[in-house]
Design a protein around this motif. Sequence first.
Motif, PDB file in Angstrom:
ATOM      1  N   LEU A 210       0.824  -1.217   0.000  1.00  0.00           N
ATOM      2  CA  LEU A 210       0.000   0.000   0.000  1.00  0.00           C
ATOM      3  C   LEU A 210       0.851   1.257   0.000  1.00  0.00           C
ATOM      4  O   LEU A 210       0.334   2.358  -0.259  1.00  0.00           O
ATOM      5  CB  LEU A 210      -0.920  -0.008   1.228  1.00  0.00           C
ATOM      6  CG  LEU A 210      -1.898  -1.192   1.311  1.00  0.00           C
ATOM      7  CD1 LEU A 210      -2.696  -1.132   2.602  1.00  0.00           C
ATOM      8  CD2 LEU A 210      -2.825  -1.211   0.108  1.00  0.00           C
TER       9      LEU A 210
ATOM     10  N   SER B  80       2.930   3.418  -5.332  1.00  0.00           N
ATOM     11  CA  SER B  80       1.969   4.103  -6.201  1.00  0.00           C
ATOM     12  C   SER B  80       1.131   3.070  -6.936  1.00  0.00           C
ATOM     13  O   SER B  80       1.516   1.900  -7.051  1.00  0.00           O
ATOM     14  CB  SER B  80       2.716   4.985  -7.207  1.00  0.00           C
ATOM     15  OG  SER B  80       3.490   4.179  -8.086  1.00  0.00           O
ATOM     16  N   ASP B  81      -0.022   3.502  -7.433  1.00  0.00           N
ATOM     17  CA  ASP B  81      -0.890   2.580  -8.177  1.00  0.00           C
ATOM     18  C   ASP B  81      -0.169   1.996  -9.381  1.00  0.00           C
ATOM     19  O   ASP B  81      -0.348   0.824  -9.724  1.00  0.00           O
ATOM     20  CB  ASP B  81      -2.160   3.304  -8.624  1.00  0.00           C
ATOM     21  CG  ASP B  81      -3.059   3.677  -7.450  1.00  0.00           C
ATOM     22  OD1 ASP B  81      -2.882   3.073  -6.377  1.00  0.00           O
ATOM     23  OD2 ASP B  81      -3.922   4.558  -7.612  1.00  0.00           O
ATOM     24  N   GLU B  82       0.640   2.832 -10.036  1.00  0.00           N
ATOM     25  CA  GLU B  82       1.367   2.358 -11.213  1.00  0.00           C
ATOM     26  C   GLU B  82       2.374   1.285 -10.845  1.00  0.00           C
ATOM     27  O   GLU B  82       2.478   0.255 -11.524  1.00  0.00           O
ATOM     28  CB  GLU B  82       2.080   3.536 -11.883  1.00  0.00           C
ATOM     29  CG  GLU B  82       2.832   3.149 -13.151  1.00  0.00           C
ATOM     30  CD  GLU B  82       3.530   4.332 -13.789  1.00  0.00           C
ATOM     31  OE1 GLU B  82       4.201   4.121 -14.822  1.00  0.00           O
ATOM     32  OE2 GLU B  82       3.418   5.458 -13.259  1.00  0.00           O
TER      33      GLU B  82
ATOM     34  N   ARG C 224       2.313  -0.625  -8.169  1.00  0.00           N
ATOM     35  CA  ARG C 224       1.616  -1.811  -7.662  1.00  0.00           C
ATOM     36  C   ARG C 224       1.020  -2.624  -8.799  1.00  0.00           C
ATOM     37  O   ARG C 224       0.887  -3.846  -8.692  1.00  0.00           O
ATOM     38  CB  ARG C 224       0.525  -1.396  -6.686  1.00  0.00           C
ATOM     39  CG  ARG C 224       0.150  -2.510  -5.711  1.00  0.00           C
ATOM     40  CD  ARG C 224      -1.041  -2.167  -4.869  1.00  0.00           C
ATOM     41  NE  ARG C 224      -1.073  -0.780  -4.455  1.00  0.00           N
ATOM     42  CZ  ARG C 224      -2.151  -0.151  -4.022  1.00  0.00           C
ATOM     43  NH1 ARG C 224      -3.292  -0.809  -3.936  1.00  0.00           N
ATOM     44  NH2 ARG C 224      -2.106   1.109  -3.666  1.00  0.00           N
ATOM     45  N   SER C 225       0.658  -1.960  -9.902  1.00  0.00           N
ATOM     46  CA  SER C 225       0.042  -2.684 -11.027  1.00  0.00           C
ATOM     47  C   SER C 225       1.026  -3.633 -11.705  1.00  0.00           C
ATOM     48  O   SER C 225       0.617  -4.526 -12.451  1.00  0.00           O
ATOM     49  CB  SER C 225      -0.508  -1.690 -12.053  1.00  0.00           C
ATOM     50  OG  SER C 225       0.548  -0.960 -12.662  1.00  0.00           O
TER      51      SER C 225
ATOM     52  N   SER D 151      -5.465  -6.231  -2.381  1.00  0.00           N
ATOM     53  CA  SER D 151      -4.707  -5.042  -2.768  1.00  0.00           C
ATOM     54  C   SER D 151      -3.694  -5.344  -3.866  1.00  0.00           C
ATOM     55  O   SER D 151      -3.082  -4.429  -4.423  1.00  0.00           O
ATOM     56  CB  SER D 151      -3.986  -4.459  -1.548  1.00  0.00           C
ATOM     57  OG  SER D 151      -3.189  -5.446  -0.923  1.00  0.00           O
TER      58      SER D 151
ATOM     59  N   ASN E 293      -2.837  -7.514  -7.594  1.00  0.00           N
ATOM     60  CA  ASN E 293      -3.384  -8.274  -8.716  1.00  0.00           C
ATOM     61  C   ASN E 293      -3.076  -9.753  -8.518  1.00  0.00           C
ATOM     62  O   ASN E 293      -2.080 -10.108  -7.874  1.00  0.00           O
ATOM     63  CB  ASN E 293      -2.762  -7.801 -10.033  1.00  0.00           C
ATOM     64  CG  ASN E 293      -3.077  -6.357 -10.343  1.00  0.00           C
ATOM     65  OD1 ASN E 293      -4.157  -5.874 -10.007  1.00  0.00           O
ATOM     66  ND2 ASN E 293      -2.150  -5.656 -10.967  1.00  0.00           N
TER      67      ASN E 293
END
Length: 442
Positions: free
Chosen positions: A101, A104-106, A108-109, A303, A305
Amino acid sequence: MRRILRDLKIMLLTNLWIVPVVAALVGALFYFVAPPPPMHARMATGAVGGGYHTFAERLRDELALQGFSLDLVESAGSADNLDKLGRGDVELALVQSGQELTLSDEARSTLNGLGVMYREPLWLFLGDTAKFERLSDLIKLRLAIGSANSGTQAVTAALFAANRIEPPQYPQHWQQMGGSKAAEALIAGELDAAFFVGPAENALIQRLAAEPKVRLASLRRTEAYLARLPYLSRLEVGEGMLDMQHNTPDRDIVTLGPVATLVAGEAFHPSLTPLILEAAKTVLKHGSLLDPAGSYPAKPPLSLNTLSEAEYYYDKGLPILQRYLPFRIASLADRYIILAIPLLVLLFPLFKAIGPIYQWRIRARIYRWYKHLREIDQQLYKGSLPSDLDAEIARLERLEDELARVEVPLSYSSELYELHIHLRYVVERLHSLKAKNQAAPE
Protein backbone atom coordinates in the motif's frame (compact mmCIF):
# COMPACT_ATOMS: atom_id res chain seq x y z
CA MET A 1 6.26 -60.40 -50.38
CA ARG A 2 8.12 -58.65 -53.19
CA ARG A 3 4.82 -57.63 -54.72
CA ILE A 4 3.64 -56.18 -51.39
CA LEU A 5 6.86 -54.18 -51.02
CA ARG A 6 6.49 -52.88 -54.55
CA ASP A 7 2.91 -51.82 -53.91
CA LEU A 8 4.00 -50.08 -50.71
CA LYS A 9 6.76 -48.26 -52.60
CA ILE A 10 4.27 -47.12 -55.21
CA MET A 11 1.90 -45.88 -52.54
CA LEU A 12 4.64 -43.93 -50.74
CA LEU A 13 5.96 -42.36 -53.94
CA THR A 14 2.46 -41.46 -55.03
CA ASN A 15 1.70 -39.68 -51.74
CA LEU A 16 5.11 -38.05 -51.39
CA TRP A 17 3.46 -34.63 -51.77
CA ILE A 18 2.05 -34.86 -48.25
CA VAL A 19 5.53 -34.82 -46.64
CA PRO A 20 6.31 -31.12 -47.30
CA VAL A 21 2.74 -30.17 -46.36
CA VAL A 22 2.91 -31.93 -42.99
CA ALA A 23 6.45 -30.61 -42.44
CA ALA A 24 5.22 -27.05 -43.03
CA LEU A 25 2.33 -27.48 -40.59
CA VAL A 26 4.54 -29.03 -37.90
CA GLY A 27 7.11 -26.28 -38.45
CA ALA A 28 4.39 -23.69 -37.92
CA LEU A 29 3.40 -25.47 -34.70
CA PHE A 30 6.95 -25.21 -33.31
CA TYR A 31 7.31 -21.64 -34.55
CA PHE A 32 4.17 -20.28 -32.95
CA VAL A 33 4.18 -22.26 -29.69
CA ALA A 34 5.34 -20.26 -26.68
CA PRO A 35 8.81 -21.15 -25.37
CA PRO A 36 8.90 -23.25 -22.20
CA PRO A 37 9.16 -21.37 -18.89
CA PRO A 38 12.63 -20.98 -17.38
CA MET A 39 13.60 -23.50 -14.73
CA HIS A 40 15.20 -20.93 -12.47
CA ALA A 41 14.24 -17.75 -10.62
CA ARG A 42 15.57 -15.33 -8.02
CA MET A 43 13.78 -14.63 -4.76
CA ALA A 44 14.34 -11.82 -2.24
CA THR A 45 14.22 -13.32 1.24
CA GLY A 46 15.18 -10.85 3.95
CA ALA A 47 18.08 -11.35 6.36
CA VAL A 48 19.68 -14.72 7.01
CA GLY A 49 18.12 -16.35 10.07
CA GLY A 50 14.84 -14.47 9.66
CA GLY A 51 11.47 -16.08 9.04
CA TYR A 52 11.45 -15.16 5.35
CA HIS A 53 14.88 -16.62 4.71
CA THR A 54 14.07 -19.82 6.60
CA PHE A 55 10.91 -20.36 4.58
CA ALA A 56 12.71 -19.54 1.32
CA GLU A 57 15.37 -22.16 2.06
CA ARG A 58 12.72 -24.83 2.52
CA LEU A 59 10.95 -23.71 -0.66
CA ARG A 60 14.24 -23.80 -2.58
CA ASP A 61 14.96 -27.36 -1.45
CA GLU A 62 11.46 -28.53 -2.42
CA LEU A 63 11.67 -26.92 -5.87
CA ALA A 64 15.05 -28.54 -6.44
CA LEU A 65 13.29 -31.93 -6.42
CA GLN A 66 11.48 -30.80 -9.58
CA GLY A 67 14.71 -29.64 -11.21
CA PHE A 68 13.91 -25.98 -10.53
CA SER A 69 16.67 -23.68 -9.30
CA LEU A 70 15.68 -20.91 -6.87
CA ASP A 71 18.42 -18.41 -6.05
CA LEU A 72 17.96 -16.66 -2.71
CA VAL A 73 18.82 -12.96 -2.52
CA GLU A 74 19.27 -11.46 0.94
CA SER A 75 17.59 -8.15 1.66
CA ALA A 76 16.81 -5.66 4.40
CA GLY A 77 13.14 -6.66 4.60
CA SER A 78 9.80 -6.14 2.87
CA ALA A 79 10.45 -2.59 1.66
CA ASP A 80 13.77 -3.65 0.13
CA ASN A 81 12.08 -6.68 -1.42
CA LEU A 82 9.55 -4.45 -3.16
CA ASP A 83 12.35 -2.27 -4.47
CA LYS A 84 14.15 -5.31 -5.84
CA LEU A 85 10.96 -6.50 -7.56
CA GLY A 86 10.40 -3.06 -9.07
CA ARG A 87 13.95 -2.90 -10.45
CA GLY A 88 13.74 -6.42 -11.83
CA ASP A 89 16.58 -7.69 -9.62
CA VAL A 90 14.41 -10.64 -8.59
CA GLU A 91 11.31 -12.39 -9.94
CA LEU A 92 9.85 -13.34 -6.54
CA ALA A 93 9.85 -11.88 -3.05
CA LEU A 94 8.21 -12.35 0.30
CA VAL A 95 6.43 -9.17 1.34
CA GLN A 96 4.64 -8.26 4.53
CA SER A 97 0.98 -7.45 3.87
CA GLY A 98 0.31 -3.73 3.92
CA GLN A 99 3.73 -2.85 2.51
CA GLU A 100 2.31 -2.85 -1.01
CA LEU A 101 0.00 0.00 0.00
CA THR A 102 3.02 2.28 0.25
CA LEU A 103 3.56 1.97 -3.51
CA SER A 104 1.97 4.10 -6.20
CA ASP A 105 -0.89 2.58 -8.18
CA GLU A 106 1.37 2.36 -11.21
CA ALA A 107 4.11 0.53 -9.34
CA ARG A 108 1.62 -1.81 -7.66
CA SER A 109 0.04 -2.68 -11.03
CA THR A 110 3.33 -4.32 -12.09
CA LEU A 111 3.17 -6.78 -9.18
CA ASN A 112 1.11 -9.94 -8.78
CA GLY A 113 0.28 -11.73 -5.57
CA LEU A 114 0.80 -15.49 -5.76
CA GLY A 115 -0.55 -16.21 -2.31
CA VAL A 116 -0.34 -15.86 1.44
CA MET A 117 2.29 -18.20 2.85
CA TYR A 118 1.71 -17.81 6.59
CA ARG A 119 0.75 -15.35 9.31
CA GLU A 120 3.37 -13.17 10.97
CA PRO A 121 2.40 -12.36 14.54
CA LEU A 122 3.49 -9.12 16.15
CA TRP A 123 5.12 -9.93 19.48
CA LEU A 124 5.52 -7.38 22.25
CA PHE A 125 8.00 -8.57 24.85
CA LEU A 126 8.30 -6.63 28.12
CA GLY A 127 10.96 -6.49 30.78
CA ASP A 128 10.28 -7.60 34.36
CA THR A 129 9.28 -4.21 35.71
CA ALA A 130 7.51 -2.76 32.67
CA LYS A 131 3.83 -1.97 33.06
CA PHE A 132 1.58 -2.17 30.00
CA GLU A 133 -2.14 -1.91 29.31
CA ARG A 134 -2.42 0.04 26.07
CA LEU A 135 0.02 1.15 23.40
CA SER A 136 0.01 4.67 24.82
CA ASP A 137 1.67 3.24 27.95
CA LEU A 138 4.78 2.54 25.85
CA ILE A 139 5.56 6.24 25.56
CA LYS A 140 7.13 6.12 29.03
CA LEU A 141 9.18 3.00 28.26
CA ARG A 142 12.48 2.42 26.50
CA LEU A 143 11.07 0.74 23.39
CA ALA A 144 12.56 -0.89 20.29
CA ILE A 145 10.15 -0.24 17.40
CA GLY A 146 12.05 -2.28 14.79
CA SER A 147 14.91 -1.48 12.46
CA ALA A 148 14.59 1.41 10.03
CA ASN A 149 12.47 0.49 6.97
CA SER A 150 11.77 -2.96 8.42
CA GLY A 151 8.45 -4.77 8.42
CA THR A 152 8.34 -4.60 12.21
CA GLN A 153 8.61 -0.82 12.17
CA ALA A 154 5.94 -0.61 9.46
CA VAL A 155 3.43 -2.51 11.65
CA THR A 156 4.25 -0.64 14.85
CA ALA A 157 4.05 2.70 13.03
CA ALA A 158 0.57 1.78 11.75
CA LEU A 159 -0.60 0.81 15.24
CA PHE A 160 0.76 4.02 16.77
CA ALA A 161 -0.77 6.08 13.96
CA ALA A 162 -4.17 4.53 14.78
CA ASN A 163 -3.63 5.94 18.29
CA ARG A 164 -2.63 9.29 16.74
CA ILE A 165 0.96 8.88 17.79
CA GLU A 166 3.00 9.97 14.77
CA PRO A 167 6.81 9.77 14.32
CA PRO A 168 7.39 13.40 15.35
CA GLN A 169 5.83 12.52 18.68
CA TYR A 170 8.01 9.47 19.28
CA PRO A 171 10.01 9.85 22.52
CA GLN A 172 13.78 10.12 22.20
CA HIS A 173 14.22 6.97 24.26
CA TRP A 174 12.47 4.91 21.57
CA GLN A 175 15.00 3.23 19.35
CA GLN A 176 14.96 2.02 15.74
CA MET A 177 16.27 -1.39 16.61
CA GLY A 178 15.15 -4.92 15.85
CA GLY A 179 16.19 -8.54 15.55
CA SER A 180 18.87 -10.05 17.75
CA LYS A 181 20.25 -6.64 18.68
CA ALA A 182 16.93 -5.61 20.26
CA ALA A 183 16.59 -9.02 21.94
CA GLU A 184 20.04 -8.71 23.53
CA ALA A 185 19.27 -5.20 24.78
CA LEU A 186 15.93 -6.31 26.25
CA ILE A 187 17.47 -9.27 28.08
CA ALA A 188 20.30 -7.04 29.35
CA GLY A 189 17.81 -4.55 30.76
CA GLU A 190 18.82 -1.80 28.35
CA LEU A 191 15.26 -1.79 26.97
CA ASP A 192 11.91 -2.02 28.74
CA ALA A 193 10.02 -3.40 25.76
CA ALA A 194 10.59 -4.45 22.15
CA PHE A 195 8.45 -5.35 19.16
CA PHE A 196 9.24 -8.33 16.93
CA VAL A 197 7.49 -9.76 13.87
CA GLY A 198 7.95 -13.38 12.88
CA PRO A 199 6.61 -16.95 13.07
CA ALA A 200 6.25 -18.54 16.49
CA GLU A 201 8.91 -21.11 15.53
CA ASN A 202 11.49 -18.44 14.74
CA ALA A 203 14.68 -19.01 16.74
CA LEU A 204 14.71 -15.45 18.10
CA ILE A 205 11.09 -15.65 19.24
CA GLN A 206 11.76 -19.01 20.85
CA ARG A 207 14.78 -17.63 22.64
CA LEU A 208 12.77 -14.75 24.12
CA ALA A 209 9.95 -17.12 25.06
CA ALA A 210 12.41 -19.16 27.14
CA GLU A 211 13.98 -16.10 28.77
CA PRO A 212 12.74 -15.68 32.38
CA LYS A 213 13.61 -11.96 32.42
CA VAL A 214 10.95 -11.04 29.83
CA ARG A 215 7.27 -11.72 29.39
CA LEU A 216 4.86 -11.62 26.46
CA ALA A 217 2.17 -8.94 26.39
CA SER A 218 -1.38 -9.21 25.05
CA LEU A 219 -2.80 -6.50 22.83
CA ARG A 220 -6.21 -5.07 23.57
CA ARG A 221 -8.79 -3.42 21.29
CA THR A 222 -7.80 -5.70 18.41
CA GLU A 223 -11.18 -5.30 16.66
CA ALA A 224 -10.70 -1.55 16.57
CA TYR A 225 -7.28 -1.98 14.98
CA LEU A 226 -8.58 -4.46 12.40
CA ALA A 227 -11.31 -2.05 11.36
CA ARG A 228 -8.62 0.54 10.57
CA LEU A 229 -5.88 -1.80 9.34
CA PRO A 230 -7.62 -4.56 7.36
CA TYR A 231 -4.33 -6.06 6.13
CA LEU A 232 -3.67 -7.27 9.67
CA SER A 233 -5.22 -10.36 11.22
CA ARG A 234 -6.13 -11.35 14.77
CA LEU A 235 -4.18 -14.19 16.36
CA GLU A 236 -5.00 -16.01 19.56
CA VAL A 237 -2.02 -17.50 21.35
CA GLY A 238 -2.89 -20.06 24.00
CA GLU A 239 -1.12 -20.42 27.33
CA GLY A 240 2.23 -22.15 26.91
CA MET A 241 1.98 -22.12 23.10
CA LEU A 242 5.47 -20.69 22.54
CA ASP A 243 7.25 -22.57 25.31
CA MET A 244 5.53 -25.13 27.51
CA GLN A 245 8.53 -25.58 29.78
CA HIS A 246 8.54 -21.90 30.73
CA ASN A 247 4.77 -21.56 30.17
CA THR A 248 5.10 -18.72 27.66
CA PRO A 249 2.76 -16.98 27.49
CA ASP A 250 1.56 -17.55 31.03
CA ARG A 251 -2.04 -16.95 29.97
CA ASP A 252 -4.10 -16.84 26.77
CA ILE A 253 -3.22 -13.69 24.85
CA VAL A 254 -4.33 -11.92 21.69
CA THR A 255 -2.09 -10.18 19.21
CA LEU A 256 -2.20 -8.85 15.66
CA GLY A 257 -0.04 -9.47 12.67
CA PRO A 258 0.35 -9.13 8.92
CA VAL A 259 0.68 -12.09 6.56
CA ALA A 260 3.73 -13.10 4.56
CA THR A 261 2.73 -12.77 0.91
CA LEU A 262 4.63 -14.24 -2.03
CA VAL A 263 4.73 -11.55 -4.71
CA ALA A 264 5.87 -11.84 -8.34
CA GLY A 265 7.34 -9.09 -10.48
CA GLU A 266 6.95 -8.41 -14.19
CA ALA A 267 9.82 -10.76 -15.09
CA PHE A 268 8.12 -13.76 -13.49
CA HIS A 269 6.83 -16.38 -15.94
CA PRO A 270 3.14 -17.01 -15.09
CA SER A 271 3.38 -20.69 -16.06
CA LEU A 272 5.62 -21.28 -13.05
CA THR A 273 2.78 -20.33 -10.69
CA PRO A 274 1.39 -23.85 -10.04
CA LEU A 275 4.89 -25.25 -9.58
CA ILE A 276 5.78 -22.59 -6.98
CA LEU A 277 2.46 -22.83 -5.13
CA GLU A 278 2.49 -26.63 -5.03
CA ALA A 279 6.01 -26.58 -3.59
CA ALA A 280 4.88 -24.01 -1.00
CA LYS A 281 1.90 -26.23 -0.15
CA THR A 282 4.24 -29.15 0.47
CA VAL A 283 6.51 -27.02 2.66
CA LEU A 284 3.54 -25.73 4.68
CA LYS A 285 1.46 -28.91 4.75
CA HIS A 286 2.09 -29.59 8.45
CA GLY A 287 1.16 -26.05 9.49
CA SER A 288 2.82 -24.34 12.44
CA LEU A 289 2.17 -23.57 16.08
CA LEU A 290 -0.40 -20.96 15.07
CA ASP A 291 -1.44 -22.00 11.55
CA PRO A 292 -3.45 -25.25 11.22
CA ALA A 293 -2.20 -27.86 8.76
CA GLY A 294 -3.36 -27.28 5.21
CA SER A 295 -4.29 -23.62 5.78
CA TYR A 296 -1.68 -22.17 3.45
CA PRO A 297 -0.90 -21.09 0.82
CA ALA A 298 -4.08 -19.04 0.48
CA LYS A 299 -5.36 -16.41 -1.92
CA PRO A 300 -3.34 -13.18 -1.86
CA PRO A 301 -4.69 -9.87 -0.50
CA LEU A 302 -7.13 -7.95 -2.70
CA SER A 303 -4.71 -5.04 -2.77
CA LEU A 304 -2.57 -7.00 -5.25
CA ASN A 305 -3.38 -8.27 -8.72
CA THR A 306 -3.74 -12.04 -8.95
CA LEU A 307 -2.50 -14.10 -11.87
CA SER A 308 -5.14 -16.22 -13.60
CA GLU A 309 -2.89 -19.24 -13.03
CA ALA A 310 -3.02 -18.58 -9.29
CA GLU A 311 -6.80 -18.22 -9.37
CA TYR A 312 -7.05 -21.56 -11.17
CA TYR A 313 -4.78 -23.22 -8.61
CA TYR A 314 -6.83 -22.04 -5.63
CA ASP A 315 -10.12 -22.95 -7.30
CA LYS A 316 -9.24 -26.27 -8.96
CA GLY A 317 -5.74 -27.27 -7.90
CA LEU A 318 -2.94 -28.25 -10.24
CA PRO A 319 -3.52 -28.29 -14.02
CA ILE A 320 -4.52 -31.78 -15.14
CA LEU A 321 -1.22 -32.73 -16.81
CA GLN A 322 0.87 -31.56 -13.86
CA ARG A 323 -1.04 -33.93 -11.59
CA TYR A 324 0.48 -36.92 -13.37
CA LEU A 325 3.63 -35.67 -15.12
CA PRO A 326 6.78 -33.82 -14.01
CA PHE A 327 6.42 -30.06 -14.43
CA ARG A 328 8.86 -29.73 -17.33
CA ILE A 329 7.14 -32.42 -19.40
CA ALA A 330 3.63 -31.27 -18.48
CA SER A 331 4.46 -27.67 -19.36
CA LEU A 332 5.73 -28.60 -22.81
CA ALA A 333 2.81 -30.93 -23.48
CA ASP A 334 0.33 -28.29 -22.40
CA ARG A 335 1.78 -25.77 -24.85
CA TYR A 336 1.86 -28.14 -27.79
CA ILE A 337 -1.62 -29.49 -27.14
CA ILE A 338 -3.04 -25.99 -27.47
CA LEU A 339 -1.68 -25.65 -31.00
CA ALA A 340 -1.91 -29.35 -31.86
CA ILE A 341 -5.72 -29.18 -31.83
CA PRO A 342 -5.98 -26.74 -34.78
CA LEU A 343 -3.18 -28.70 -36.46
CA LEU A 344 -5.24 -31.88 -36.21
CA VAL A 345 -8.26 -30.00 -37.54
CA LEU A 346 -6.20 -29.17 -40.64
CA LEU A 347 -4.64 -32.61 -40.95
CA PHE A 348 -7.92 -34.53 -40.69
CA PRO A 349 -9.34 -33.42 -44.07
CA LEU A 350 -5.82 -33.63 -45.49
CA PHE A 351 -5.43 -37.30 -44.57
CA LYS A 352 -9.02 -37.92 -45.57
CA ALA A 353 -8.12 -36.72 -49.05
CA ILE A 354 -5.17 -39.09 -49.35
CA GLY A 355 -7.34 -42.01 -50.48
CA PRO A 356 -9.16 -40.22 -53.34
CA ILE A 357 -5.98 -38.45 -54.46
CA TYR A 358 -4.02 -41.70 -54.39
CA GLN A 359 -6.74 -43.42 -56.39
CA TRP A 360 -6.80 -40.59 -58.92
CA ARG A 361 -3.03 -40.54 -59.36
CA ILE A 362 -2.80 -44.33 -59.89
CA ARG A 363 -5.64 -44.34 -62.37
CA ALA A 364 -4.07 -41.35 -64.10
CA ARG A 365 -1.14 -43.60 -64.93
CA ILE A 366 -3.56 -45.82 -66.82
CA TYR A 367 -6.16 -43.43 -68.17
CA ARG A 368 -3.67 -41.09 -69.83
CA TRP A 369 -3.05 -43.83 -72.40
CA TYR A 370 -6.68 -43.68 -73.46
CA LYS A 371 -5.96 -40.27 -74.96
CA HIS A 372 -4.23 -41.91 -77.93
CA LEU A 373 -6.95 -44.52 -78.31
CA ARG A 374 -9.61 -41.83 -78.23
CA GLU A 375 -7.89 -39.84 -80.98
CA ILE A 376 -7.71 -42.89 -83.25
CA ASP A 377 -11.30 -43.81 -82.47
CA GLN A 378 -12.47 -40.32 -83.46
CA GLN A 379 -10.46 -40.51 -86.70
CA LEU A 380 -12.01 -43.88 -87.46
CA TYR A 381 -15.44 -42.40 -86.94
CA LYS A 382 -14.73 -39.41 -89.19
CA GLY A 383 -12.81 -41.46 -91.75
CA SER A 384 -9.85 -39.12 -91.48
CA LEU A 385 -7.10 -41.59 -90.64
CA PRO A 386 -3.80 -41.00 -92.46
CA SER A 387 -3.11 -43.16 -95.47
CA ASP A 388 -0.04 -44.65 -93.80
CA LEU A 389 -1.78 -47.07 -91.43
CA ASP A 390 1.46 -48.96 -90.87
CA ALA A 391 2.98 -45.96 -89.07
CA GLU A 392 -0.11 -45.61 -86.83
CA ILE A 393 -0.09 -49.33 -86.06
CA ALA A 394 3.63 -49.17 -85.23
CA ARG A 395 3.00 -46.19 -82.92
CA LEU A 396 0.29 -48.11 -81.01
CA GLU A 397 2.50 -51.19 -80.73
CA ARG A 398 5.26 -49.02 -79.27
CA LEU A 399 2.70 -47.72 -76.79
CA GLU A 400 1.79 -51.30 -75.96
CA ASP A 401 5.46 -52.04 -75.21
CA GLU A 402 5.69 -48.96 -72.97
CA LEU A 403 2.47 -49.94 -71.22
CA ALA A 404 4.04 -53.25 -70.28
CA ARG A 405 6.55 -51.35 -68.16
CA VAL A 406 3.92 -49.38 -66.23
CA GLU A 407 3.74 -50.36 -62.54
CA VAL A 408 0.52 -50.14 -60.59
CA PRO A 409 -0.58 -51.73 -57.30
CA LEU A 410 -2.04 -55.19 -57.53
CA SER A 411 -5.51 -53.88 -56.75
CA TYR A 412 -5.45 -51.79 -59.95
CA SER A 413 -4.12 -54.54 -62.23
CA SER A 414 -7.55 -55.25 -63.66
CA GLU A 415 -7.78 -51.72 -65.04
CA LEU A 416 -4.29 -52.03 -66.53
CA TYR A 417 -5.22 -55.30 -68.25
CA GLU A 418 -8.40 -53.70 -69.59
CA LEU A 419 -6.23 -51.01 -71.16
CA HIS A 420 -4.10 -53.75 -72.80
CA ILE A 421 -7.25 -55.31 -74.23
CA HIS A 422 -8.56 -51.99 -75.52
CA LEU A 423 -5.22 -51.09 -77.05
CA ARG A 424 -5.02 -54.48 -78.79
CA TYR A 425 -8.63 -54.02 -79.96
CA VAL A 426 -7.74 -50.71 -81.66
CA VAL A 427 -4.63 -52.24 -83.24
CA GLU A 428 -6.74 -55.08 -84.65
CA ARG A 429 -9.22 -52.56 -86.04
CA LEU A 430 -6.39 -50.77 -87.83
CA HIS A 431 -5.10 -54.05 -89.21
CA SER A 432 -8.60 -54.86 -90.49
CA LEU A 433 -8.87 -51.40 -92.07
CA LYS A 434 -5.48 -51.83 -93.69
CA ALA A 435 -6.49 -55.23 -95.13
CA LYS A 436 -9.76 -53.79 -96.38
CA ASN A 437 -7.98 -50.95 -98.13
CA GLN A 438 -5.52 -53.33 -99.78
CA ALA A 439 -8.35 -55.56 -101.04
CA ALA A 440 -10.33 -52.64 -102.54
CA PRO A 441 -10.02 -52.31 -106.39
CA GLU A 442 -7.94 -49.37 -107.56
